[in-house]
Design a protein around this motif. Structure first.
Motif, PDB file in Angstrom:
ATOM      1  N   ASP A  52       0.828  -1.203   0.000  1.00 18.70           N
ATOM      2  CA  ASP A  52       0.000   0.000   0.000  1.00 18.70           C
ATOM      3  C   ASP A  52       0.864   1.256   0.000  1.00 18.70           C
ATOM      4  O   ASP A  52       0.460   2.293  -0.570  1.00 18.70           O
ATOM      5  N   ALA A  53       2.028   1.170   0.639  1.00 19.11           N
ATOM      6  CA  ALA A  53       2.930   2.321   0.691  1.00 19.11           C
ATOM      7  C   ALA A  53       3.827   2.404  -0.538  1.00 19.11           C
ATOM      8  O   ALA A  53       4.619   3.342  -0.661  1.00 19.11           O
ATOM      9  N   GLY A  54       3.715   1.420  -1.428  1.00 27.21           N
ATOM     10  CA  GLY A  54       4.530   1.416  -2.643  1.00 27.21           C
ATOM     11  C   GLY A  54       5.944   0.915  -2.437  1.00 27.21           C
ATOM     12  O   GLY A  54       6.811   1.118  -3.294  1.00 27.21           O
ATOM     13  N   ASN A  55       6.180   0.233  -1.313  1.00 25.04           N
ATOM     14  CA  ASN A  55       7.525  -0.274  -1.018  1.00 25.04           C
ATOM     15  C   ASN A  55       7.567  -1.770  -1.365  1.00 25.04           C
ATOM     16  O   ASN A  55       7.375  -2.629  -0.513  1.00 25.04           O
ATOM     17  N   ARG A  56       7.848  -2.061  -2.616  1.00 22.82           N
ATOM     18  CA  ARG A  56       7.824  -3.443  -3.086  1.00 22.82           C
ATOM     19  C   ARG A  56       8.958  -4.280  -2.498  1.00 22.82           C
ATOM     20  O   ARG A  56       8.794  -5.490  -2.289  1.00 22.82           O
ATOM     21  N   VAL A  57      10.088  -3.663  -2.236  1.00 25.73           N
ATOM     22  CA  VAL A  57      11.227  -4.410  -1.681  1.00 25.73           C
ATOM     23  C   VAL A  57      10.872  -4.980  -0.312  1.00 25.73           C
ATOM     24  O   VAL A  57      11.066  -6.172  -0.040  1.00 25.73           O
ATOM     25  N   GLU A  58      10.339  -4.119   0.575  1.00 25.60           N
ATOM     26  CA  GLU A  58       9.948  -4.592   1.910  1.00 25.60           C
ATOM     27  C   GLU A  58       8.812  -5.604   1.825  1.00 25.60           C
ATOM     28  O   GLU A  58       8.761  -6.558   2.606  1.00 25.60           O
ATOM     29  N   ALA A  59       7.915  -5.417   0.866  1.00 23.05           N
ATOM     30  CA  ALA A  59       6.807  -6.362   0.695  1.00 23.05           C
ATOM     31  C   ALA A  59       7.338  -7.733   0.294  1.00 23.05           C
ATOM     32  O   ALA A  59       6.893  -8.759   0.835  1.00 23.05           O
ATOM     33  N   ASP A  60       8.278  -7.778  -0.619  1.00 25.02           N
ATOM     34  CA  ASP A  60       8.869  -9.052  -1.054  1.00 25.02           C
ATOM     35  C   ASP A  60       9.612  -9.725   0.092  1.00 25.02           C
ATOM     36  O   ASP A  60       9.540 -10.953   0.263  1.00 25.02           O
ATOM     37  N   GLN A  61      10.333  -8.939   0.879  1.00 23.46           N
ATOM     38  CA  GLN A  61      11.080  -9.503   2.005  1.00 23.46           C
ATOM     39  C   GLN A  61      10.119 -10.108   3.037  1.00 23.46           C
ATOM     40  O   GLN A  61      10.373 -11.201   3.561  1.00 23.46           O
ATOM     41  N   ALA A  62       9.028  -9.398   3.313  1.00 24.12           N
ATOM     42  CA  ALA A  62       8.046  -9.903   4.280  1.00 24.12           C
ATOM     43  C   ALA A  62       7.401 -11.186   3.773  1.00 24.12           C
ATOM     44  O   ALA A  62       7.206 -12.141   4.539  1.00 24.12           O
ATOM     45  N   ARG A  63       7.076 -11.233   2.467  1.00 28.73           N
ATOM     46  CA  ARG A  63       6.448 -12.428   1.907  1.00 28.73           C
ATOM     47  C   ARG A  63       7.399 -13.615   1.978  1.00 28.73           C
ATOM     48  O   ARG A  63       6.997 -14.743   2.314  1.00 28.73           O
ATOM     49  N   THR A  64       8.668 -13.405   1.682  1.00 33.13           N
ATOM     50  CA  THR A  64       9.660 -14.486   1.733  1.00 33.13           C
ATOM     51  C   THR A  64       9.774 -15.054   3.144  1.00 33.13           C
ATOM     52  O   THR A  64       9.784 -16.280   3.342  1.00 33.13           O
ATOM     53  N   LYS A  65       9.848 -14.165   4.142  1.00 31.24           N
ATOM     54  CA  LYS A  65       9.966 -14.617   5.524  1.00 31.24           C
ATOM     55  C   LYS A  65       8.706 -15.361   5.968  1.00 31.24           C
ATOM     56  O   LYS A  65       8.775 -16.357   6.701  1.00 31.24           O
ATOM     57  N   LYS A  66       7.570 -14.873   5.509  1.00 37.02           N
ATOM     58  CA  LYS A  66       6.305 -15.534   5.848  1.00 37.02           C
ATOM     59  C   LYS A  66       6.275 -16.951   5.293  1.00 37.02           C
ATOM     60  O   LYS A  66       5.882 -17.902   5.993  1.00 37.02           O
ATOM     61  N   GLU A  67       6.694 -17.110   4.046  1.00 37.36           N
ATOM     62  CA  GLU A  67       6.640 -18.418   3.400  1.00 37.36           C
ATOM     63  C   GLU A  67       7.638 -19.400   3.986  1.00 37.36           C
ATOM     64  O   GLU A  67       7.478 -20.621   3.838  1.00 37.36           O
ATOM     65  N   LEU A  68       8.653 -18.912   4.658  1.00 35.35           N
ATOM     66  CA  LEU A  68       9.639 -19.788   5.289  1.00 35.35           C
ATOM     67  C   LEU A  68       9.140 -20.378   6.614  1.00 35.35           C
ATOM     68  O   LEU A  68       9.697 -21.365   7.101  1.00 35.35           O
ATOM     69  N   LEU A  69       8.118 -19.767   7.175  1.00 38.24           N
ATOM     70  CA  LEU A  69       7.587 -20.271   8.440  1.00 38.24           C
ATOM     71  C   LEU A  69       6.738 -21.513   8.174  1.00 38.24           C
ATOM     72  O   LEU A  69       5.785 -21.459   7.394  1.00 38.24           O
ATOM     73  N   PRO A  70       7.020 -22.622   8.820  1.00 37.18           N
ATOM     74  CA  PRO A  70       6.313 -23.877   8.510  1.00 37.18           C
ATOM     75  C   PRO A  70       4.945 -23.997   9.155  1.00 37.18           C
ATOM     76  O   PRO A  70       4.130 -24.818   8.721  1.00 37.18           O
ATOM     77  N   TYR A  71       4.661 -23.191  10.215  1.00 38.33           N
ATOM     78  CA  TYR A  71       3.402 -23.358  10.938  1.00 38.33           C
ATOM     79  C   TYR A  71       2.688 -22.022  11.105  1.00 38.33           C
ATOM     80  O   TYR A  71       3.316 -20.975  11.159  1.00 38.33           O
ATOM     81  N   GLU A  72       1.371 -22.131  11.178  1.00 41.26           N
ATOM     82  CA  GLU A  72       0.526 -20.948  11.372  1.00 41.26           C
ATOM     83  C   GLU A  72       0.304 -20.763  12.869  1.00 41.26           C
ATOM     84  O   GLU A  72      -0.663 -21.257  13.443  1.00 41.26           O
ATOM     85  N   LYS A  73       1.223 -20.059  13.509  1.00 43.94           N
ATOM     86  CA  LYS A  73       1.119 -19.849  14.948  1.00 43.94           C
ATOM     87  C   LYS A  73      -0.021 -18.905  15.257  1.00 43.94           C
ATOM     88  O   LYS A  73      -0.162 -17.847  14.646  1.00 43.94           O
ATOM     89  N   THR A  74      -0.863 -19.296  16.204  1.00 40.54           N
ATOM     90  CA  THR A  74      -1.990 -18.462  16.621  1.00 40.54           C
ATOM     91  C   THR A  74      -1.826 -18.095  18.089  1.00 40.54           C
ATOM     92  O   THR A  74      -0.992 -18.665  18.803  1.00 40.54           O
ATOM     93  N   LEU A  75      -2.618 -17.146  18.511  1.00 43.00           N
ATOM     94  CA  LEU A  75      -2.585 -16.727  19.905  1.00 43.00           C
ATOM     95  C   LEU A  75      -3.073 -17.864  20.794  1.00 43.00           C
ATOM     96  O   LEU A  75      -4.140 -18.430  20.551  1.00 43.00           O
ATOM     97  N   TYR A  76      -2.305 -18.202  21.820  1.00 41.27           N
ATOM     98  CA  TYR A  76      -2.675 -19.306  22.700  1.00 41.27           C
ATOM     99  C   TYR A  76      -3.850 -18.892  23.582  1.00 41.27           C
ATOM    100  O   TYR A  76      -3.846 -17.821  24.196  1.00 41.27           O
ATOM    101  N   ASP A  77      -4.857 -19.736  23.639  1.00 34.88           N
ATOM    102  CA  ASP A  77      -6.077 -19.456  24.391  1.00 34.88           C
ATOM    103  C   ASP A  77      -6.371 -20.648  25.285  1.00 34.88           C
ATOM    104  O   ASP A  77      -6.922 -21.659  24.845  1.00 34.88           O
TER     105      ASP A  77
END
Length: 316
Positions: free
Chosen positions: A227-252
């Motif tokens: 949304d801010a037009g920063n494609r580099v940071e967006a790509d970096q965030a997506r890469t890090k997200k895809e490297l995470l093997p599990y969908e951690k949720t808030l413990y309840d």
């Protein structure tokens, strides 16, 4: 003199009326427990949803539902049994049925914050957020020490566009180290809705610094960066997200306590994953063992259980 002569008759009439009133009051007092019981049973019946189609589910699930149904009416533990029924439906993903149970329970057992909290959880995805907000507010008034209530209320405020109210609920959570990343994520959601991208990004950077294992933190960071037009940071965030093997949720913990009421192997895998990621490996192993003993639901697979088993092995 005529008035004096008629006085005894008036006294007799008053005495007779008083006796009749006493008899009627005694009769009403003796009947009141039965009336109260009848009214309670009527309210309990309103809270009992029809049993849904359970084709493909383990027979033990239907058996437990029938036992709980029988315990609701005609016993002194009807309210507790209705609570168990609501938890059974909630733990297995029958949110409509669970809402019916919890909606009645908040009136029958008004001092129990769990019923209001669970009612909020099963209605928070509705387009109209008022039911969930009212439920979470009720639960928070009853128990302000269980911080999941405050967080869920804050996030529901965000989703309903009440951003100032969301900040009021989320900011106090910043003072707790275990809650800070989640609170910052919630604040970032609100800032993103107001298109305050730089402030939202700053909140997310702090959240990720404190917990870099949550996919949704990176997903929102990617969205805000785009949304801010920063494609580099967006790509970096997506890469890090895809490297995470599990969908951690808030413990309840209140929700996790319902795992023994769950007959859905996929949901049990999610329960187990939450415990494993929270470091509760023995409890996660119990959940996997329960899932393995259940008859598999039609169309489900063991992929989720295998994934959680691998997670447990990796934590050893």
């Amino acid at each position: 003199m005529g008035a004096i002569r008629s006085l005894p008759k008036q006294i007799y009439a008053l005495v007779g009326a008083a006796v009749l009133l006493a008899v009627l009051l005694d009769r009403i007092n003796r009947q009141t427990p039965d009336i109260e019981k009848t009214l309670l049973e009527a309210e309990l019946i309103v809270g009992i949803p029809p049993i849904p189609n359970l084709s493909g589910w383990p027979k033990s699930f239907l058996s437990e539902l029938k036992i709980v149904h029988q315990a609701i009416i005609g016993t002194d533990g009807g309210v507790a049994a209705l609570g168990k029924l609501g938890e059974l439906y909630f733990a297995n993903g029958f949110y409509g049925e669970a809402r019916q149970c919890f909606g009645v329970l908040v009136g029958l057992d008004p001092q129990n914050p769990r019923w209001a909290y669970f009612l909020g959880l099963v209605t928070r995805d509705y387009q109209d957020k008022r039911v969930a907000i009212d439920a979470f507010e009720r639960a928070l008034a009853l128990d302000s020490s269980y911080l999941n209530i405050r967080y869920e209320l804050g996030m529901t405020y965000v989703e309903s566009g009440h951003l100032l109210d969301s900040v009021e609920q989320l900011k106090p959570l910043l003072e707790r180290s275990d809650w800070e990343p989640w609170a910052r994520y919630g604040l970032a959601r609100g800032l993103a809705l107001e298109e305050r991208c730089e402030e939202a990004s700053e909140q997310l950077r702090h959240a990720i610094e404190r917990d870099s294992s949550v996919k949704k933190f990176f997903a929102l960071f990617e969205e805000v960066a785009l949304d801010a037009g920063n494609r580099v940071e967006a790509d970096q965030a997506r890469t890090k997200k895809e490297l995470l093997p599990y969908e951690k949720t808030l413990y309840d913990s209140w929700v996790q306590d319902l795992w023994e009421r769950c007959y859905d192997t996929i949901r049990l895998a999610r329960f187990a994953e939450a415990e494993a990621l929270a470091g509760n490996k023995p409890r996660a192993a119990e959940m996997i063992a329960r899932a393995g003993q259940l008859q598999t639901i039609e169309g489900s697979s063991s992929v989720e259980l295998e994934a959680v088993s691998e997670l447990l092995d990796s934590l050893n």
